[in-house]
Design an enzyme around this catalytic site. Structure first.
Site, PDB file in Angstrom:
ATOM      1  N   HIS A  58      -3.318 -17.193 -26.927  1.00 26.01           N
ATOM      2  CA  HIS A  58      -4.044 -16.457 -27.708  1.00 26.01           C
ATOM      3  C   HIS A  58      -5.786 -16.802 -28.167  1.00 26.01           C
ATOM      4  O   HIS A  58      -5.879 -15.461 -29.224  1.00 26.01           O
ATOM      5  CB  HIS A  58      -2.419 -16.805 -29.444  1.00 26.01           C
ATOM      6  CG  HIS A  58      -2.806 -16.351 -30.409  1.00 26.01           C
ATOM      7  ND1 HIS A  58      -3.707 -16.554 -31.041  1.00 26.01           N
ATOM      8  CD2 HIS A  58      -3.261 -14.747 -30.376  1.00 26.01           C
ATOM      9  CE1 HIS A  58      -3.736 -15.449 -32.080  1.00 26.01           C
ATOM     10  NE2 HIS A  58      -3.705 -14.451 -31.705  1.00 26.01           N
ATOM     11  N   GLU A  61      -7.608 -15.077 -26.309  1.00 24.38           N
ATOM     12  CA  GLU A  61      -7.216 -13.626 -26.083  1.00 24.38           C
ATOM     13  C   GLU A  61      -8.826 -13.149 -27.790  1.00 24.38           C
ATOM     14  O   GLU A  61      -9.511 -12.025 -27.490  1.00 24.38           O
ATOM     15  CB  GLU A  61      -6.307 -13.065 -27.111  1.00 24.38           C
ATOM     16  CG  GLU A  61      -6.400 -11.546 -27.593  1.00 24.38           C
ATOM     17  CD  GLU A  61      -4.762 -11.439 -28.850  1.00 24.38           C
ATOM     18  OE1 GLU A  61      -5.837 -10.558 -29.066  1.00 24.38           O
ATOM     19  OE2 GLU A  61      -3.642 -12.166 -28.601  1.00 24.38           O
ATOM     20  N   HIS A  62      -8.484 -13.767 -28.232  1.00 26.66           N
ATOM     21  CA  HIS A  62      -9.567 -13.767 -29.721  1.00 26.66           C
ATOM     22  C   HIS A  62     -11.017 -13.806 -28.799  1.00 26.66           C
ATOM     23  O   HIS A  62     -12.186 -12.970 -29.229  1.00 26.66           O
ATOM     24  CB  HIS A  62      -9.446 -14.826 -30.630  1.00 26.66           C
ATOM     25  CG  HIS A  62      -8.334 -14.129 -31.507  1.00 26.66           C
ATOM     26  ND1 HIS A  62      -9.051 -14.238 -32.808  1.00 26.66           N
ATOM     27  CD2 HIS A  62      -6.910 -14.208 -31.651  1.00 26.66           C
ATOM     28  CE1 HIS A  62      -7.903 -13.712 -33.840  1.00 26.66           C
ATOM     29  NE2 HIS A  62      -7.006 -13.491 -32.888  1.00 26.66           N
ATOM     30  N   GLU A 138      -4.239 -16.821 -39.909  1.00 26.37           N
ATOM     31  CA  GLU A 138      -3.750 -16.075 -38.825  1.00 26.37           C
ATOM     32  C   GLU A 138      -2.669 -16.915 -38.972  1.00 26.37           C
ATOM     33  O   GLU A 138      -1.599 -15.913 -39.662  1.00 26.37           O
ATOM     34  CB  GLU A 138      -3.645 -15.583 -37.630  1.00 26.37           C
ATOM     35  CG  GLU A 138      -3.062 -14.790 -37.500  1.00 26.37           C
ATOM     36  CD  GLU A 138      -3.345 -13.760 -35.607  1.00 26.37           C
ATOM     37  OE1 GLU A 138      -2.532 -13.315 -34.537  1.00 26.37           O
ATOM     38  OE2 GLU A 138      -4.495 -14.550 -34.818  1.00 26.37           O
TER      39      GLU A 138
END
Length: 443
Positions: A58, A61-62, A138
């Site tokens: 993740h 991904e960012h 997040e």
């Protein structure tokens, strides 16, 4: 461009090609559309992560949005939004996808931006430092949403001490422990041509997509990526996790471990989930909301992975109604495992799923997502008519047998978030078998 028509509707034409370096190109040709949706898929997600690097997929991904050798983060956004399109990404347990959508004549522009992000992202130390804080926000956001966090607690119960039980976003601790070397090493080991798929749906031909990808295929690193950690069978249910937190509403998630995406039982489970709680005419919606007013939200869903899966029933209600609600839910599970579904109820559930499949045919993004998920997960593709045929073959007797196989106490886990500390004893009393109780306090 060839077109498939039935009753006047133009069905997509699906094609898949594999290049010599293992890179795959899949297309759903929809000549009647004005848009094209494009995704670059990596066959790697949170299941591939060692425990100390939980959340690295993740994080990557960012970082792919944080600038390349050719474009700044702003220029990446402007390159797509400036032509009327949009850009996004997601990370799951078994894949990561970077996707965009725009007018069909902008396909090569989208491909250029996505491949630039995928192959040439900078991973600048200062960007990593800033994005780490963004991701921690997040994580905090999910933690502050009990209806979301209860699902993470459930995963940890169902898949203890293994990747499927860990949050896809990672934790504050694991995020703080990651540096540039961790990110780039994981990227280079897992983002290989052999597990990369470029998928497009919309007004585009397979030849057009294939030709564009072939021109840049040599830039993708070759080699076979590592395998994920298989799920273990150490779960000894039923297990209850009561998480105490000051909330106005109690949230619960009841999970049943089921089967993989390769098991024929998945078709019956899809229908069983609809019967239980996927729409307003489902049993649980009618009994827990319409008839008794116990809950505002109640729903069921199924997830299938390479080697396992689950069915989850989740909802929000007043603390004192948790016991009666669990009693209703378990009675419905037992009824489905012991009695064949009535013909009319089976027909309604099947027609609902068939209708949802038909509706998805109208959207280029959903076509791209479906095609990409299947190509990675099944190493092939089932056309919508084939999926509908498989669902249509499921019988009431098969559904009862599948329910009897999976709707059992030893496959059950229950996560609860509530301010009522007495719910632990209540939950244990309402679940069958010999439940174990785990309790925790909010941090």
């Amino acid at each position: 461009m060839s077109v498939q028509k039935k009753n006047g509707f133009q069905f997509p034409v699906y094609r898949i090609s594999r290049l010599p370096n293992g890179l795959r190109v899949a297309t759903a040709e929809m000549p009647h559309m004005t848009s094209v949706s494009l995704g670059i898929w990596a066959g790697a997600g949170s299941r591939y992560e060692p425990a100390p690097l939980n959340g690295v997929s993740h994080f990557i991904e960012h970082m792919l949005f944080k600038g390349t050798r050719r474009r700044s983060p702003l220029e990446i956004s402007q390159a797509v939004e400036g032509i009327g399109g949009y850009l996004n990404a997601f990370t799951s347990e078994e894949s990561t996808c970077f996707y965009s959508k725009a007018r069909h004549e902008c396909f090569e522009d989208l491909l250029d931006v996505l491949t630039d992000m995928y192959l040439h992202s900078r991973f600048a130390p200062e960007d990593i430092r800033k994005e780490r804080e963004v991701i921690k926000e997040e994580v905090a956001q999910y933690y502050d949403e009990p209806q979301q966090y209860v699902l993470e607690l459930l995963n940890a119960l169902q898949w203890p001490a293994q990747p499927l039980g860990r949050p896809i976003t990672g934790t504050f601790h694991t995020l703080d422990g990651m540096n540039r070397r961790h990110l780039t090493s994981f990227l280079h080991e897992h983002y290989r041509s052999g597990n990369t798929l470029i998928c497009a749906a919309g007004r585009i031909t397979h030849h057009q997509a294939l030709k564009a990808v072939q021109a840049m295929a040599g830039k993708f690193a070759t080699g076979k990526p590592p395998a994920f950690v298989p799920a273990t069978a150490r779960h000894q249910g039923p297990v209850v996790h009561l998480h105490w937190r000051k909330t106005e509403q109690t949230q619960f998630a009841l999970g049943l471990r089921t089967c993989s995406r390769h098991d024929p039982a998945r078709w019956a489970l899809r229908l069983l989930s609809v019967v239980l709680g996927e729409n307003m005419s489902s049993r649980l919606f009618q009994k827990l909301r319409e008839d008794s007013g116990m809950a505002y939200s109640i729903q069921s869903s199924v997830s299938f992975f390479a080697d396992t899966g689950d069915l989850v029933i989740a909802g929000g209600l007043d603390a004192e109604k948790l016991g009666p609600a669990l009693e209703v839910i378990w009675k419905e599970l037992e009824d489905l495992a012991t009695h064949a579904l009535r013909a009319a109820e089976l027909r309604r559930a099947r027609d609902y799923l068939l209708g949802q499949i038909d509706l998805s045919l109208e959207n280029t993004e959903s076509q791209m997502m479906n095609l990409g998920e299947q190509c990675l997960g099944l190493d092939g593709f089932m056309k919508p008519d084939e999926v509908k045929a498989a669902l249509s073959r499921v019988t009431a007797a098969e559904m009862r047998a599948v329910a009897a196989r999976f709707f059992r106490p030893d496959r059950c886990s229950l996560a609860v978030i509530s301010s009522d500390k007495s719910l632990g004893r209540l939950a244990l009393r309402e679940l069958p078998g010999n439940p174990q109780l785990v309790q925790s306090l909010s941090a």
